[in-house]
Design an enzyme around this catalytic site. Sequence first.
Site, mmCIF file in Angstrom:
data_model
loop_
_atom_site.group_PDB
_atom_site.id
_atom_site.type_symbol
_atom_site.label_atom_id
_atom_site.label_comp_id
_atom_site.label_asym_id
_atom_site.label_seq_id
_atom_site.Cartn_x
_atom_site.Cartn_y
_atom_site.Cartn_z
ATOM 1 N N LYS A 36 0.813 -1.224 0.000
ATOM 2 C CA LYS A 36 0.000 0.000 0.000
ATOM 3 C C LYS A 36 0.846 1.274 0.000
ATOM 4 O O LYS A 36 0.449 2.288 -0.563
ATOM 5 C CB LYS A 36 -0.959 0.006 1.188
ATOM 6 C CG LYS A 36 -2.113 -0.971 1.012
ATOM 7 C CD LYS A 36 -3.212 -0.705 2.012
ATOM 8 C CE LYS A 36 -4.459 -1.510 1.695
ATOM 9 N NZ LYS A 36 -4.302 -2.956 1.992
ATOM 10 N N SER A 74 1.807 -9.806 -1.028
ATOM 11 C CA SER A 74 1.441 -8.386 -0.903
ATOM 12 C C SER A 74 1.763 -7.775 0.453
ATOM 13 O O SER A 74 1.979 -6.571 0.552
ATOM 14 C CB SER A 74 -0.043 -8.209 -1.223
ATOM 15 O OG SER A 74 -0.841 -9.041 -0.411
ATOM 16 N N GLU A 96 -10.086 7.311 3.804
ATOM 17 C CA GLU A 96 -10.909 6.450 4.647
ATOM 18 C C GLU A 96 -10.149 5.151 4.825
ATOM 19 O O GLU A 96 -9.273 4.816 4.024
ATOM 20 C CB GLU A 96 -12.260 6.194 4.008
ATOM 21 C CG GLU A 96 -12.289 5.080 2.965
ATOM 22 C CD GLU A 96 -11.666 5.478 1.636
ATOM 23 O OE1 GLU A 96 -11.617 6.689 1.332
ATOM 24 O OE2 GLU A 96 -11.230 4.565 0.922
#
Length: 408
Positions: free
Chosen positions: A91, A380, A113
């Site tokens: 991310k 990931s 968010e």
Amino acid sequence: MEKSVYSGNGFFGNYGGRFVPEVLEEKLVELEQAFEKYHNDSAFITELEALQRDFIGRENPLTYAKNLSNQLGGAKIYLKREDLNHTGAHKINNCIGQALLAKRMGKKRIVAETGAGQHGVATATVCALFGMDCTIYMGKEDMERQQLNVFRMRLLGAEVIPALGGRQTLKDAVDEALNDFINHAETTFYLLGSAVGPHPYPLMVRTFQSIIGIETKRQILAKEGRLPDYLIACVGGGSNAIGLFHPFYSDEGVRIIGVEPAGHGLETAEHAASMTLGTPGVIHGFKCYTLQDADGQPLPVHSIAAGLDYPGVGPEHCAYKDSGRATYESVTDQEALNAFKQLSLKEGIIPALESAHAIAYAMKLAPKLSTEAIIVVNLSGRGDKDVDQVQQMLDLQTDKKTPEIYGF
Ligand SMILES: *Cc1c(COP(=O)(O)O)cnc(C)c1O
């Protein structure tokens, strides 16, 4: 121009677009223009590459999972190690890119968010780095479930605001963050966490995540002298997957598989397999395969992995599915949990529960292939964030705490 399913105007085939109220449309056009202007700009790229290297810790390795491959007795499995990035997942690749763009646009404040808190933590991290004000909206219910991530965000200087509407989860946090953005758009940048949402977000997030596939291609050529036979990645909103897949789009010999969460099983209502069981529809301002009710409202979804718990999927994946360039499979909570344990035990790597879905599918596929075949799995994220949850679930399955009873 590289070959791509992108058809311009924010559409990937029939999917994507910008289905938003006019006030938001204007802001998104401004964002789109800034993205077009800067993402190929050499000073922007130089600054981004320095941050990727010195802050994220790129390039991360492509690790041959020798023990797991030998045990399965088929294809060679390589792991792209996004788990080794700063903050523990892919991310941050996207957060750094968008924050740098915000800086170029002269915005001093970021809103975002977050559901489980992973994207909120990555966003708060880059805001601390760039000295930007950071406001994170999070459902009140989610805040109670993820107290440690709330504390992390606050430690990093973010203001975390509980979303009190609806079921007090991600959807309500999205509504409040959008309202904030619309009301403060002069000063504020909306930092979206996956390859979803209205144009230009899917294109922009894919661009910043493509570093995963670009590095992988270079690394597998150096190690094996050829491209892999398969790429496998888990799909929530689809950002880690599209980051790996996109740079291989034109390499037709490379088969591409996205793995969705089947939760308790596709025959139950508790899954989040938007590609496998969804139908085309509009959610959160874009068109995609989505799990929706008769009125087109998103259905409640479930996955053991909080990051995969989303009732839609990025538009580029939808176009890949329709064209047959990629296929989308699913694995259950139980299969992901088993892969979580196996990778820990065999390779000394504790994967995120999201990534464990990709591992689980690779474990099914590898034994059917020859020992010459090569699979690259995108790891990931790391599993540190999940060990508490997994311990509790295993404690529910048994009252003893020895490894045998855990089923190792
Ligand atoms: C958030 C997250 C995902 C799912 O998001 P995508 O946008 O589908 O990549 C997958 N893995 C990890 C470790 C995550 O934190």
